[in-house]
Design a protein around this motif. Structure first.
Motif, PDB file in Angstrom:
ATOM      1  N   ALA A 137       0.845  -1.193   0.000  1.00 40.61           N
ATOM      2  CA  ALA A 137       0.000   0.000   0.000  1.00 40.61           C
ATOM      3  C   ALA A 137       0.886   1.251   0.000  1.00 40.61           C
ATOM      4  O   ALA A 137       1.814   1.347   0.803  1.00 40.61           O
ATOM      5  CB  ALA A 137      -0.914   0.012   1.228  1.00 40.61           C
ATOM      6  N   PRO A 138       0.645   2.204  -0.892  1.00 38.29           N
ATOM      7  CA  PRO A 138       1.490   3.404  -0.983  1.00 38.29           C
ATOM      8  C   PRO A 138       1.236   4.372   0.170  1.00 38.29           C
ATOM      9  O   PRO A 138       0.747   5.485  -0.018  1.00 38.29           O
ATOM     10  CB  PRO A 138       1.075   3.999  -2.331  1.00 38.29           C
ATOM     11  CG  PRO A 138      -0.350   3.583  -2.515  1.00 38.29           C
ATOM     12  CD  PRO A 138      -0.468   2.223  -1.872  1.00 38.29           C
ATOM     13  N   VAL A 139       1.541   3.953   1.385  1.00 36.39           N
ATOM     14  CA  VAL A 139       1.323   4.795   2.553  1.00 36.39           C
ATOM     15  C   VAL A 139       2.409   5.866   2.588  1.00 36.39           C
ATOM     16  O   VAL A 139       3.591   5.555   2.443  1.00 36.39           O
ATOM     17  CB  VAL A 139       1.357   3.959   3.846  1.00 36.39           C
ATOM     18  CG1 VAL A 139       1.206   4.838   5.067  1.00 36.39           C
ATOM     19  CG2 VAL A 139       0.255   2.910   3.804  1.00 36.39           C
ATOM     20  N   PRO A 140       2.053   7.136   2.771  1.00 35.74           N
ATOM     21  CA  PRO A 140       3.068   8.199   2.827  1.00 35.74           C
ATOM     22  C   PRO A 140       4.103   7.917   3.901  1.00 35.74           C
ATOM     23  O   PRO A 140       3.803   7.355   4.958  1.00 35.74           O
ATOM     24  CB  PRO A 140       2.237   9.444   3.165  1.00 35.74           C
ATOM     25  CG  PRO A 140       0.863   9.135   2.676  1.00 35.74           C
ATOM     26  CD  PRO A 140       0.686   7.660   2.872  1.00 35.74           C
ATOM     27  N   SER A 141       5.341   8.324   3.628  1.00 39.71           N
ATOM     28  CA  SER A 141       6.445   7.959   4.511  1.00 39.71           C
ATOM     29  C   SER A 141       6.259   8.522   5.907  1.00 39.71           C
ATOM     30  O   SER A 141       6.554   7.848   6.898  1.00 39.71           O
ATOM     31  CB  SER A 141       7.763   8.462   3.916  1.00 39.71           C
ATOM     32  OG  SER A 141       7.737   9.873   3.750  1.00 39.71           O
ATOM     33  N   SER A 355      -6.772  15.175   5.971  1.00 40.46           N
ATOM     34  CA  SER A 355      -7.947  14.808   5.198  1.00 40.46           C
ATOM     35  C   SER A 355      -8.643  13.587   5.801  1.00 40.46           C
ATOM     36  O   SER A 355      -8.053  12.820   6.573  1.00 40.46           O
ATOM     37  CB  SER A 355      -7.550  14.505   3.749  1.00 40.46           C
ATOM     38  OG  SER A 355      -6.721  13.353   3.700  1.00 40.46           O
ATOM     39  N   LEU A 356      -9.896  13.419   5.427  1.00 36.52           N
ATOM     40  CA  LEU A 356     -10.670  12.275   5.901  1.00 36.52           C
ATOM     41  C   LEU A 356     -10.029  10.970   5.466  1.00 36.52           C
ATOM     42  O   LEU A 356      -9.982   9.993   6.227  1.00 36.52           O
ATOM     43  CB  LEU A 356     -12.102  12.367   5.357  1.00 36.52           C
ATOM     44  CG  LEU A 356     -13.054  11.231   5.761  1.00 36.52           C
ATOM     45  CD1 LEU A 356     -13.272  11.240   7.270  1.00 36.52           C
ATOM     46  CD2 LEU A 356     -14.391  11.370   5.030  1.00 36.52           C
ATOM     47  N   ARG A 357      -9.502  10.941   4.245  1.00 37.95           N
ATOM     48  CA  ARG A 357      -8.885   9.717   3.748  1.00 37.95           C
ATOM     49  C   ARG A 357      -7.629   9.378   4.541  1.00 37.95           C
ATOM     50  O   ARG A 357      -7.381   8.223   4.866  1.00 37.95           O
ATOM     51  CB  ARG A 357      -8.530   9.856   2.268  1.00 37.95           C
ATOM     52  CG  ARG A 357      -7.958   8.562   1.695  1.00 37.95           C
ATOM     53  CD  ARG A 357      -7.275   8.743   0.372  1.00 37.95           C
ATOM     54  NE  ARG A 357      -8.208   9.033  -0.688  1.00 37.95           N
ATOM     55  CZ  ARG A 357      -7.856   9.074  -1.978  1.00 37.95           C
ATOM     56  NH1 ARG A 357      -6.597   8.861  -2.320  1.00 37.95           N
ATOM     57  NH2 ARG A 357      -8.753   9.352  -2.896  1.00 37.95           N
ATOM     58  N   LEU A 358      -6.832  10.389   4.880  1.00 37.53           N
ATOM     59  CA  LEU A 358      -5.619  10.141   5.653  1.00 37.53           C
ATOM     60  C   LEU A 358      -5.957   9.578   7.026  1.00 37.53           C
ATOM     61  O   LEU A 358      -5.318   8.630   7.510  1.00 37.53           O
ATOM     62  CB  LEU A 358      -4.823  11.436   5.800  1.00 37.53           C
ATOM     63  CG  LEU A 358      -3.540  11.335   6.628  1.00 37.53           C
ATOM     64  CD1 LEU A 358      -2.561  10.386   5.966  1.00 37.53           C
ATOM     65  CD2 LEU A 358      -2.901  12.712   6.801  1.00 37.53           C
ATOM     66  N   ARG A 359      -6.993  10.131   7.658  1.00 39.35           N
ATOM     67  CA  ARG A 359      -7.397   9.607   8.971  1.00 39.35           C
ATOM     68  C   ARG A 359      -7.955   8.192   8.842  1.00 39.35           C
ATOM     69  O   ARG A 359      -7.769   7.354   9.739  1.00 39.35           O
ATOM     70  CB  ARG A 359      -8.440  10.542   9.595  1.00 39.35           C
ATOM     71  CG  ARG A 359      -7.836  11.831  10.150  1.00 39.35           C
ATOM     72  CD  ARG A 359      -8.908  12.763  10.673  1.00 39.35           C
ATOM     73  NE  ARG A 359      -9.544  13.508   9.593  1.00 39.35           N
ATOM     74  CZ  ARG A 359     -10.797  13.951   9.630  1.00 39.35           C
ATOM     75  NH1 ARG A 359     -11.565  13.684  10.667  1.00 39.35           N
ATOM     76  NH2 ARG A 359     -11.284  14.629   8.624  1.00 39.35           N
ATOM     77  N   ALA A 360      -8.612   7.908   7.730  1.00 39.58           N
ATOM     78  CA  ALA A 360      -9.116   6.550   7.510  1.00 39.58           C
ATOM     79  C   ALA A 360      -7.968   5.564   7.310  1.00 39.58           C
ATOM     80  O   ALA A 360      -8.023   4.423   7.792  1.00 39.58           O
ATOM     81  CB  ALA A 360     -10.046   6.537   6.301  1.00 39.58           C
ATOM     82  N   ILE A 422      -0.378  10.031  -1.865  1.00 41.08           N
ATOM     83  CA  ILE A 422       0.865  10.799  -1.902  1.00 41.08           C
ATOM     84  C   ILE A 422       0.776  11.904  -2.938  1.00 41.08           C
ATOM     85  O   ILE A 422       1.126  13.055  -2.677  1.00 41.08           O
ATOM     86  CB  ILE A 422       2.047   9.867  -2.214  1.00 41.08           C
ATOM     87  CG1 ILE A 422       2.193   8.830  -1.107  1.00 41.08           C
ATOM     88  CG2 ILE A 422       3.332  10.652  -2.369  1.00 41.08           C
ATOM     89  CD1 ILE A 422       3.260   7.791  -1.368  1.00 41.08           C
ATOM     90  N   ALA A 423       0.282  11.561  -4.120  1.00 44.17           N
ATOM     91  CA  ALA A 423       0.186  12.578  -5.161  1.00 44.17           C
ATOM     92  C   ALA A 423      -0.786  13.674  -4.778  1.00 44.17           C
ATOM     93  O   ALA A 423      -0.621  14.835  -5.136  1.00 44.17           O
ATOM     94  CB  ALA A 423      -0.243  11.927  -6.480  1.00 44.17           C
ATOM     95  N   GLY A 424      -1.819  13.315  -4.029  1.00 47.76           N
ATOM     96  CA  GLY A 424      -2.803  14.313  -3.666  1.00 47.76           C
ATOM     97  C   GLY A 424      -2.365  15.226  -2.549  1.00 47.76           C
ATOM     98  O   GLY A 424      -2.889  16.313  -2.384  1.00 47.76           O
ATOM     99  N   LEU A 428       2.547  15.119   2.999  1.00 40.90           N
ATOM    100  CA  LEU A 428       2.610  13.929   3.835  1.00 40.90           C
ATOM    101  C   LEU A 428       3.965  13.255   3.757  1.00 40.90           C
ATOM    102  O   LEU A 428       4.293  12.439   4.610  1.00 40.90           O
ATOM    103  CB  LEU A 428       1.532  12.924   3.392  1.00 40.90           C
ATOM    104  CG  LEU A 428       0.093  13.407   3.546  1.00 40.90           C
ATOM    105  CD1 LEU A 428      -0.849  12.382   2.974  1.00 40.90           C
ATOM    106  CD2 LEU A 428      -0.221  13.677   5.000  1.00 40.90           C
ATOM    107  N   GLU A 429       4.746  13.575   2.744  1.00 39.13           N
ATOM    108  CA  GLU A 429       6.074  12.999   2.647  1.00 39.13           C
ATOM    109  C   GLU A 429       7.054  13.815   3.471  1.00 39.13           C
ATOM    110  O   GLU A 429       6.863  15.003   3.703  1.00 39.13           O
ATOM    111  CB  GLU A 429       6.532  12.961   1.180  1.00 39.13           C
ATOM    112  CG  GLU A 429       5.737  11.986   0.338  1.00 39.13           C
ATOM    113  CD  GLU A 429       5.837  10.579   0.861  1.00 39.13           C
ATOM    114  OE1 GLU A 429       6.929  10.007   0.899  1.00 39.13           O
ATOM    115  OE2 GLU A 429       4.794  10.044   1.265  1.00 39.13           O
ATOM    116  N   ILE A 430       8.123  13.172   3.918  1.00 39.79           N
ATOM    117  CA  ILE A 430       9.153  13.880   4.668  1.00 39.79           C
ATOM    118  C   ILE A 430       9.843  14.852   3.734  1.00 39.79           C
ATOM    119  O   ILE A 430      10.398  14.466   2.711  1.00 39.79           O
ATOM    120  CB  ILE A 430      10.160  12.885   5.259  1.00 39.79           C
ATOM    121  CG1 ILE A 430       9.449  11.976   6.245  1.00 39.79           C
ATOM    122  CG2 ILE A 430      11.310  13.598   5.927  1.00 39.79           C
ATOM    123  CD1 ILE A 430      10.328  10.911   6.834  1.00 39.79           C
TER     124      ILE A 430
END
Length: 553
Positions: A137-141, A355-360, A422-424, A428-430
């Motif tokens: 899953a492309p979870v932000p770093s 964002s709601l998606r990040l919290r999800a 990540i693209a959105g 969220l990336e370091i």
């Protein structure tokens, strides 16, 4: 079945799973496939293992937590320590309180203290499961580092709460003041023990290396023994062995910044630890799958004990508890994020609500695993008066069901929720990671050039030697100058390097040592992250290994 045979079968199952997962036409998370293989071994081949939780904790958990502590990016950990502690401590206490009452309300046959014990052991997320389920899953770093830090620290919080709840069941007494003080003692003692054990072993090891020289094999064995030493020492002192093992890994990293092993040791040790990690991770999930058929056979009896009408009702309760854990986690993440944003704005900093998606994603990544499985199986069989521990089979069964369901939910939800995240939201990336890498490469190259120039200035007076070293120095300087001018990260080809004269090899080794020293200095001063430092040092080690006489043969 002999223990050796079981170990070999489990290792074979891990190997088979890694090939099968790549051959399947659809993407299946490796942990789920390993659980399925374990269930097949148990159901169709009679391969049932008597689970010894204390032995499981000793053999599996310390090395895995030690490795996570060793390799987790320390700069990112320190940068987000507030968020990590909020999840590792605040969320655990919130979950224990909320889920304890909820489980008792849902299943009145489960006493309140036992419900709190179940909620406590379900509260820690598992670092092994989190890493495995987020692999595809492309979870932000930045979020990944927070989740890893949480899973490292919340084990101690959850297990201490679990111990308090079990003690309340056994004695019928509970004191919040005593519990808080005991938690501080257990957690703080675990941290101090992990640091002390690593420091003591490191000092003794350095003394022996200076006297007898360094060989990779003994150094690898020392690194393998440290987590067990920290865990056993902490358990002997009645503090958190789990936290001691994790902190020992962190202390190991900082100890090596000032006293570094040979390149051959680092490379061979990395390969050994990667193998150990893959084997232990796989065996954990195969073991969990091995318990599933037995769990399903117990469903009717356990359902009758807790007063449910059919086994299907009990399975439904497992699903409800799993979803309730996710809802509580989402609520806490939202509350903590809102509090963080409010505090930042109060200080005049510009920050927006995640964002709601990040919290999800953060909520779906709350996967339960080995810690929950091992902890719940340590429940006593009998109370002090000789009566059976109330609802023991039921809470064990529920805990195992929640582990499997949380893995299933994460395997489906995480890839869907994290897609395009990540693209959105690049924040969220370091930040600065590419800039830091470029800066580190330039700084290391400049340090190498300075070391070569210094070596040439110290050339012997012999004219023949001086001419030879000058020519070799010019050739090596040309490699590093081209790297600065054209951004060539690798320099000359390794086949060409092997054909260089002995004088050139000597200068090149000095230059590589200078590069490595500079990278460690940048990490010590927090100019670069330690994961970037490890990657760049590995590049230097690989080049150096090609220049040593042993590699040349």
């Amino acid at each position: 079945m002999p223990v050796v045979t079981m170990a070999l079968v489990f290792l074979l199952a891990v190997v088979v799973s890694t090939f099968v997962v790549r051959l399947l036409p659809i993407r299946v998370p490796l942990p789920l496939l390993q659980i399925a293989i374990g269930a097949v071994l148990s159901q169709f081949f009679g391969f049932e293992v008597t689970f010894e939780p204390y032995l499981f904790l000793l053999l599996f958990i310390p090395p895995l937590l030690f490795l996570d502590g060793w390799r987790i990016p320390k700069g990112a950990f320190l940068h987000d320590w507030r968020a990590i502690l909020t999840l590792a401590i605040g969320l655990v206490v919130f979950t224990v309180a909320g889920m304890g009452y909820f489980i008792h309300w849902l299943l009145p046959a489960v006493p309140l203290a036992v419900a709190f014990a179940l909620a406590a052991i379900l509260s820690p997320t598992d670092p092994v499961a989190v890493s495995a389920m987020t692999a595809n899953a492309p979870v932000p770093s930045r979020l990944m580092h927070i989740l890893e830090g949480e899973s490292l620290l919340n084990d101690a919080t959850g297990l201490v709460c679990f111990t308090f709840a079990v003690t309340a069941v056994m004695t019928g007494q509970f004191s919040p003041t005593s519990a808080s003080w005991h938690f501080m003692l257990v957690a703080g003692g675990g941290v101090l023990t992990g640091v002390a054990v690593t420091w003591a072993i490191g000092r003794l090891n350095r003394f022996l290396v200076r006297r007898a020289g360094e060989e990779p094999a003994p150094q690898i064995l020392v690194s393998l023994l440290i987590p067990f030493a920290a865990y056993l020492a902490a358990e002997h002192l009645h503090v958190s062995g789990i936290l001691a093992a994790a902190v020992a890994g962190i202390a190991m990293h900082y100890g090596e910044l000032s006293d570094r092993p040979l390149p051959a040791t680092r490379m061979q040790r990395a390969a050994v630890w990667d193998t150990v990690q893959a084997a232990l991770n796989g065996i954990i999930f195969v073991l969990l799958g091995d318990q599933l058929p037995r769990m399903l056979r117990q469903l009717p009896d356990v359902a009758a004990q807790v007063g449910t009408h059919t086994p299907w009702h009990l399975l439904g309760y497992m699903a409800v508890i799993t979803l309730a854990l996710g809802v509580l986690r989402f609520a806490w993440v939202s509350i903590a994020a809102f509090a963080g944003v409010t505090y930042a704005r109060f200080k005049g900093e510009a920050r927006t609500m995640p964002s709601l998606r990040l919290r999800a994603v953060a909520s779906a990544a709350g996967v339960r695993g080995a810690i929950t499985l091992a902890g719940i199986l340590t429940l006593p069989l009998l109370l002090p008066d000789g009566d059976a521990f109330p609802a023991r089979d039921a809470v064990i069964l529920i805990a195992m069901g929640v582990i499997v369901l949380s893995l299933l939910i994460a395997s489906v939800a995480l890839p869907l929720l994290a897609r395009g995240l990540i693209a959105g939201d690049p924040a969220l990336e370091i930040s600065g990671s590419r800039h830091d890498e470029a800066h580190a490469r330039v700084a290391a190259t400049e340090a190498a050039i300075r070391r070569i120039e210094q070596a040439l200035a110290d050339t012997p007076a012999d004219a023949a030697n001086q001419a030879l070293r000058s020519e070799a120095g010019l050739r090596v300087l040309d490699v590093y100058q081209r790297r600065l001018d054209y951004g060539d990260p690798s320099g000359e080809k390794l086949t060409d390097i092997r054909r260089l004269a002995a004088a050139e090899r000597s200068l090149r080794l000095k230059a590589l040592a200078a590069e490595r020293d500079e990278l460690y200095r940048l990490c010590r001063t927090h100019a670069i992250e330690d994961d970037l430092m490890r990657r760049l040092v590995r590049e230097v080690d690989l080049i150096e290994s090609s220049l040593t006489p042993r590699a040349a043969h």
